[in-house]
Design an enzyme around this catalytic site. Structure first.
Site, PDB file in Angstrom:
ATOM      1  CG  ASP A 163      34.043  34.926  42.517  1.00  0.00           C
ATOM      2  OD1 ASP A 163      34.332  33.779  42.882  1.00  0.00           O
ATOM      3  OD2 ASP A 163      32.940  35.239  42.033  1.00  0.00           O
ATOM      4  CG  ASN A 190      30.553  39.437  42.171  1.00  0.00           C
ATOM      5  OD1 ASN A 190      30.684  40.369  41.406  1.00  0.00           O
ATOM      6  ND2 ASN A 190      31.312  38.357  42.132  1.00  0.00           N
ATOM      7  CD  GLU A 225      33.821  30.124  43.022  1.00  0.00           C
ATOM      8  OE1 GLU A 225      32.806  30.688  43.457  1.00  0.00           O
ATOM      9  OE2 GLU A 225      34.572  30.617  42.179  1.00  0.00           O
ATOM     10  CD  GLU A 283      32.270  36.237  46.639  1.00  0.00           C
ATOM     11  OE1 GLU A 283      31.941  36.089  45.436  1.00  0.00           O
ATOM     12  OE2 GLU A 283      32.078  35.375  47.506  1.00  0.00           O
ATOM     13  CD  GLU A 332      28.916  33.945  45.924  1.00  0.00           C
ATOM     14  OE1 GLU A 332      29.112  34.639  44.905  1.00  0.00           O
ATOM     15  OE2 GLU A 332      29.243  32.745  46.015  1.00  0.00           O
TER      16      GLU A 332
END
Length: 582
Positions: free
Chosen positions: A461, A399, A518, A431, A340
């Site tokens: 997410d 993201n 996560e 995300e 990520e």
């Protein structure tokens, strides 16, 4: 001389014709104010007559009102200090004027400017009481939706408050978290109903002033003895607001953030409101949103946020933006399968700033579009470099802000970025949080579909933490779900969390959606995730976010996680070996 004038005056009045009872009745029935008459000689002081304006204003017919004590209009909201003033005036048989909260037959609140006028017999005894009712909900200083005070009414009430000498003034601000999601997901009518329901709960508190100071923010001023009492009051307010809200067509649980400030006498109301607001911002900024009291450092932080907002505009041009990478692992093989990309701002004065410190500011100022574009281009270029010649490519996630989807053609933009960087779509995952799908579902579904046709992954997410629906998994072409860390933390000791995780994993398998956990921080959490069927994960147990050079080194050395061995130790060992080689 004076006696003669008084006699002439009395004589002149005596000569005027008597007013017909029909004229009095006509004026009574057609008054724009609600009027009620109560029998003070009867037990309970029942209402014996109301006019048409009373029926229109309250929603109660004459038949429903007659025989009741007029306090029924306050419902359960009986802690208003004005009620004690009314009671005392009635006991003493004198007139009174107050403004208090009343409730219509349908439960909606209105602010009632009430005048009570006693009617006396020849002996001077009050036999009846006339009540004049006027709806002042929409007047200055009053919030039109809830009937509470507005911001200006709050400040005026605090300035006029008569706080006992031995007490202090406490101002609490509470904010409905994710209220925008309620409005968009359920409709503005239900959002308004939630605001009114919140106001009704707060109105039961014995406060000096209760107000709605912003769209989803309420404020209460109370008199307390000391700081310990202030903390208890804040806890009581949050406990009052915590139970589910049963609204038309929905029952929802709402989370609140809270900030408060306490001060002695002669405080500036505006300063106290600003301090409580600073505490509220601190509460909203923390993941669990605990209540926060004002601290002097809050004002400094607020000034820093303003400074950051100004300097953020030039962060990209000054090459202060960087990406750090947190590896994602196959929990069975222990191999790195992805990473990520996490945005960081290397500020010259404040040092490395995490996204939570500046993304909200970037969205407020509009800088998020430029920052997001830079991040996606940088990531695509890096992904192309990492995967050049790899037999098992690494997938990179980034993201993306809701505003980027709303204010740019994301499909065209992503397609152009991939082409410029030489990055394959399969190497990139976007995300997003669940609230993106609430606002314009048809538009978002179309964009997601086009991105998936390109080959770009779509990851949700923090799944399960918002006003979510499992129908998202059916409606939207999602390729990955990230189980939020709140469900992963201490999962080994929570049967409820295990049931939730297992259900999400099974749904993912049935719908061909990749599931990644996560926030894995312990071996127990890793083992439980594997046992529940979750194949992928990331977290501090394996690796903290790192610079691209360190990720390169892990990939080149084909790092594999095993119990008691994380990326930091592996990199430290490599550094030691390289130093010895020299």
């Amino acid at each position: 001389m004076h006696d003669r004038k008084r006699w002439r005056f009395r004589s002149a009045r005596a000569e005027q014709p008597a007013i017909p009872p029909e004229a009095i009745a006509l004026g009574f029935e057609n008054s724009s104010d609600g009027v009620l008459i109560a029998d003070m000689a009867a037990r309970g002081h029942p209402i014996i007559h109301v006019n048409r304006a009373f029926e229109t204003l309250t929603g109660y017919s004459a038949a429903e009102a007659i025989g009741k004590n007029c306090r029924y209009l306050q419902g359960s909201d009986r802690l208003q200090p004005e009620i004690a003033d009314i009671r005392k005036a009635l006991e003493e048989g004198r007139a009174a004027s107050v403004t208090l909260r009343n409730y219509r037959r349908d439960g909606t609140m209105f602010r009632n400017a009430l005048r009570l006028l006693p009617v006396r017999d020849r002996a001077g005894n009050a036999t009846h009481c006339v009540g004049l009712i006027r709806d002042v909900t929409h007047e200055a200083g009053v919030d039109r939706l809830t009937g509470l005070l507005d911001r200006y009414g709050l400040l005026d009430r605090i300035a006029a408050a008569n706080v006992p000498a031995a007490s202090k003034l406490l101002l609490i601000k509470v904010d409905i978290l994710r209220f925008h999601d309620v409005n968009i997901g359920f409709g503005y009518d239900l959002g308004d109903a939630l605001l009114r329901a919140t106001a009704a709960r707060l109105a039961t508190l014995p406060a000096i002033a209760i107000s709605r100071v912003a769209t989803d923010t309420f404020a209460l001023a109370l008199s307390v003895e000391d700081d310990d009492c202030a903390n208890a009051c804040v806890s009581d307010v949050l406990d009052l607001l915590r139970p589910p809200y049963v609204l038309p067509a929905a029952s929802i649980v709402v989370q609140f953030a809270a900030g408060y400030a306490i001060d002695a006498h002669d405080v500036d109301p505006l300063q106290l409101a600003r301090q409580a607001g600073a505490g509220l911002q601190r509460s909203k900024a923390e993941p669990t949103h605990p209540p926060h009291s004002f601290a002097v450092s809050d004002e400094r932080d607020a000034r820093n946020r303003i400074r950051l907002g100004s300097e953020l505009q030039n962060a990209r041009l000054n090459q202060e933006l960087v990406l750090h990478y947190q590896p994602q692992f196959d929990l069975t093989s222990g191999k790195i399968v992805g990473a990520e990309a996490l945005l960081r701002w290397d500020h010259g004065s404040f040092g490395i700033q995490p996204p939570a410190r500046f993304i909200g500011i970037a969205e407020d100022t509009g800088a998020i579009l430029e920052i997001g574009a830079w991040g996606l281009r940088t990531l695509a270029t890096y992904a192309a470099t990492v995967n050049r010649g790899r037999s098992e490519p690494i997938r990179f996630a980034f993201n993306v802000s809701v505003l980027e989807f709303m204010q740019r053609d994301m499909v065209q933009f992503v397609e152009r970025v991939l082409a410029e960087a030489g990055c394959r779509p399969q190497w990139l995952t976007l995300e997003l949080t669940e609230n993106l799908m609430v606002g314009q579902p048809e538009y978002i579904r179309r964009v997601f579909g086009d991105l998936r046709q390109l080959g770009v992954g779509i990851s949700i997410d923090d799944f399960g933490t918002g006003y979510s629906s499992l129908r998202y998994l059916e409606k939207f072409p999602i390729s990955e779900i990230k189980i939020d860390r709140s469900f992963v933390h201490d999962v080994a000791n929570s049967a409820a969390k295990r049931v939730i995780v297992e259900a999400v994993v099974k749904l993912g398998a049935a719908l061909d959606i990749r599931v990644l956990a996560e926030g894995i921080e312990t071996e127990a959490e890793r083992g439980m995730m594997q046992a529940l069927g979750c194949s992928f994960g990331q977290g501090y147990l394996f690796a903290t976010p790192m610079e691209e050079l360190d990720l390169h080194r892990l990939l080149d050395r084909e790092f594999v996680i095993r119990e008691g061995w994380d990326a930091r130790r592996f990199l430290a060992m490599m550094d030691g070996s390289e130093n010895r080689d020299r």
